[in-house]
Design an enzyme around this catalytic site. Structure first.
Site, mmCIF file in Angstrom:
data_model
loop_
_atom_site.group_PDB
_atom_site.id
_atom_site.type_symbol
_atom_site.label_atom_id
_atom_site.label_comp_id
_atom_site.label_asym_id
_atom_site.label_seq_id
_atom_site.Cartn_x
_atom_site.Cartn_y
_atom_site.Cartn_z
ATOM 1 N N ASP A 1 -24.900 26.273 -17.348
ATOM 2 C CA ASP A 1 -24.813 27.598 -17.947
ATOM 3 C C ASP A 1 -25.429 28.623 -16.995
ATOM 4 O O ASP A 1 -25.814 28.297 -15.872
ATOM 5 C CB ASP A 1 -25.455 27.623 -19.330
ATOM 6 C CG ASP A 1 -26.958 27.399 -19.302
ATOM 7 O OD1 ASP A 1 -27.494 26.987 -18.260
ATOM 8 O OD2 ASP A 1 -27.621 27.643 -20.338
ATOM 9 N N ASP B 1 -28.219 30.393 -16.618
ATOM 10 C CA ASP B 1 -29.548 30.255 -16.032
ATOM 11 C C ASP B 1 -29.860 28.812 -15.645
ATOM 12 O O ASP B 1 -30.989 28.493 -15.267
ATOM 13 C CB ASP B 1 -30.617 30.808 -16.964
ATOM 14 C CG ASP B 1 -30.671 30.099 -18.309
ATOM 15 O OD1 ASP B 1 -29.656 29.500 -18.716
ATOM 16 O OD2 ASP B 1 -31.725 30.164 -18.975
ATOM 17 N N ASP C 1 -30.342 26.013 -17.117
ATOM 18 C CA ASP C 1 -31.259 25.105 -17.795
ATOM 19 C C ASP C 1 -30.508 24.099 -18.667
ATOM 20 O O ASP C 1 -31.112 23.172 -19.211
ATOM 21 C CB ASP C 1 -32.302 25.865 -18.616
ATOM 22 C CG ASP C 1 -31.703 26.704 -19.747
ATOM 23 O OD1 ASP C 1 -30.476 26.881 -19.772
ATOM 24 O OD2 ASP C 1 -32.481 27.195 -20.581
ATOM 25 N N SER D 1 -29.145 33.939 -20.161
ATOM 26 C CA SER D 1 -28.540 32.616 -20.254
ATOM 27 C C SER D 1 -27.017 32.698 -20.227
ATOM 28 O O SER D 1 -26.427 33.151 -19.271
ATOM 29 C CB SER D 1 -29.040 31.896 -21.506
ATOM 30 O OG SER D 1 -28.552 30.575 -21.570
#
Length: 491
Positions: free
Chosen positions: A251, A253, A255, A101
């Site tokens: 961010d 990743d 999500d 992440s």
């Protein structure tokens, strides 16, 4: 080298330092344990990863372990985390995405989902996977006698993911918008052109100005963590320079999505939660739902439940954390859920979080009226927030106890959960009646609605996290400073 998997398995996912606490050998064992614990032998298992340098190697290692235990890995290649959730939901398969992440480049990790995008957490099998993987890592993988070794194939999910999101929010008839998108060299650089651009689908009335779209897990421009204000500065400046209507920051990743208005100011995730909630309530009501349910965690703004109630929905508060949100989403049949950290959950997205779908709702709301975003969003931000403030405290429970004694119920009316603030904290706060809740950490709320604050201990770091809100800046600062002085007095 010896690897202790308890160092990288957290409550909701896996995060570790590549080559130190997480290695390809460890990942192969985790892949085998994932199949065995979840009973996936003979079934398809989805495997993908983000742009971090170690993700391809780790994806391949996981697939080897999973195939050895009889599963059939479907290799998704480069994916965002919400692409995994889409694939797990639409294909009804369990799967994993390799990502850390927003963490720095030295890290990688794993987010796991069961079939239907149901999360795998410490309460639903994650620690059992850890323990079995540790055994396999220490003793070697057992010979598989129950099923033949599985077959590894490739599967591209991006086009279906993009088309599905487009089917949920119609952006074709909005007014033209100039949008600056900061992908932070993360997976938003792949998903944004596919969903909002014209690389896979017909173009939209959006002039997309790309920032840091090159996929690079070393993050050469700035960390992929838009929760930190310094990581938004490039985007804020670009919005002003280009005269854009809105800025979006993803961010690593992709999500989570943060929003910047036309003045270059951040729009709080609580305001976005309220805005999207009102839209989803209206859509659900148009389909016949009487009182659609909206989930929010306890440290989102009080404006969220107020907006939900005013729109005819029913707000339900829950603890912080995606596994709690998703569980309550499913139990309540909620149409939408939001967190202060910019995670947004949708029933139509398998109760999973997706920053891209939230961004599309904001674009649709903005594009269907003529008001600039700062004025539009102000309707959902009537209060003043402190933001999250961390204090490094060794004795977290002791610090909270001091606050409850000196700040909230030192002059209490009863030994229960009520109290009256005394003059010791600050004369301007004296006399406020308060109510204390321990749903997630400790929340102290003024009975007259003038302020609230929450103290939550971090599970993984030596921090006590403070979040607060008040009706005006002066009150917010008085409460914030008073609480933090007590928290840090014996730190």
């Amino acid at each position: 080298m010896e690897i202790d998997l308890s160092e990288s398995f957290k409550a909701y996912d896996v995060r570790g330092i590549v080559g130190a606490t997480i290695t390809a050998e460890a990942v192969e064992a985790i892949g085998a344990a994932f199949v065995d614990v979840l009973g996936l032998s003979g079934r398809d298992v989805l495997v993908g990863g983000d742009m971090r340098p170690s993700s391809p190697e780790f994806s391949a290692a996981f697939a080897r372990g999973a195939a050895y235990r009889g599963a059939n890995p479907k290799m998704l290649g480069l994916i965002s985390t919400d692409e995994l959730y889409f694939a797990a939901g639409s294909l009804d398969c369990a799967g994993v995405v390799f990502t850390a992440s927003h963490n720095p480049a030295a890290y990688n990790g794993i987010k796991m989902a069961k079939a239907g995008a149901v999360p795998v957490s410490s309460d639903t099998g994650l620690y059992e996977i850890r323990d079995l993987a540790q055994t396999y890592l220490d003793e070697g993988l057992p010979v598989s006698s129950e099923a033949p070794e599985g077959t590894i194939t490739e599967y591209d999910v991006l086009a279906d993911y993009a088309a599905y999101l487009r089917s949920l929010v119609d952006l074709g008839d909005i007014r033209p918008l100039k949008v600056v998108v900061d992908a932070a060299n993360g997976m938003g650089g792949l998903t944004t052109p596919a969903v909002l651009g014209d690389t896979l689908l017909p173009g939209l009335p959006l002039d997309i100005i790309e920032m840091y779209f090159e996929l690079d897990g070393t993050f050469p421009n700035h960390p992929a963590n838009p929760l930190e204000p310094e990581n938004l500065r490039d985007l804020q400046a670009a919005v002003i320079t280009h005269g854009a209507d809105i800025g979006l920051a993803f961010d690593g990743d992709a999500d989570r999505c943060f929003v910047i208005d036309e003045k270059g100011d951040p729009v709080s995730p609580s305001a976005i939660t309220a805005l999207v909630a009102v839209r989803e309530i209206a859509r659900a009501q148009s389909s016949g739902e009487q009182t659609p349910v909206i989930i929010h965690n306890l440290i989102t703004s009080r404006a969220v439940p107020e907006a939900v109630t005013a729109a005819g929905g029913r707000p339900v508060v829950t603890r912080v954390g995606h596994s709690f949100i998703k569980a309550v989403m499913a139990a309540e049949g909620a149409v939408f859920g939001g967190e202060h950290s910019a995670h947004y959950y949708f029933r139509d997205f398998f109760n999973a979080d997706t920053g891209m779908l939230a961004a599309m709702h904001v674009l649709a709301a903005l594009g269907h009226q003529d008001t600039v975003l700062s004025e539009f969003a102000a309707e959902y931000e009537p209060y003043v927030s402190s933001g999250e403030i961390n204090s490094e405290v060794e004795d977290k429970a002791g610090a909270v106890s001091r606050v409850l004694t000196e700040f909230a119920i030192g002059h209490g009316k009863s030994p229960g959960n009520q109290g009256v603030i005394g003059t010791a904290c600050h004369p301007d706060l004296a006399g406020h009646e308060t109510v204390v809740s321990t749903l997630d950490g400790t929340t102290v709320t003024a009975a007259d609605g003038s302020f609230w604050f929450n103290l939550r201990p971090s599970n993984t770091e030596p921090f006590l996290r403070y979040n607060g809100e008040a009706i005006d800046t002066k009150t917010m600062e008085l409460v914030r400073d008073g609480v933090l002085d007590i928290v840090r007095s014996n730190a």
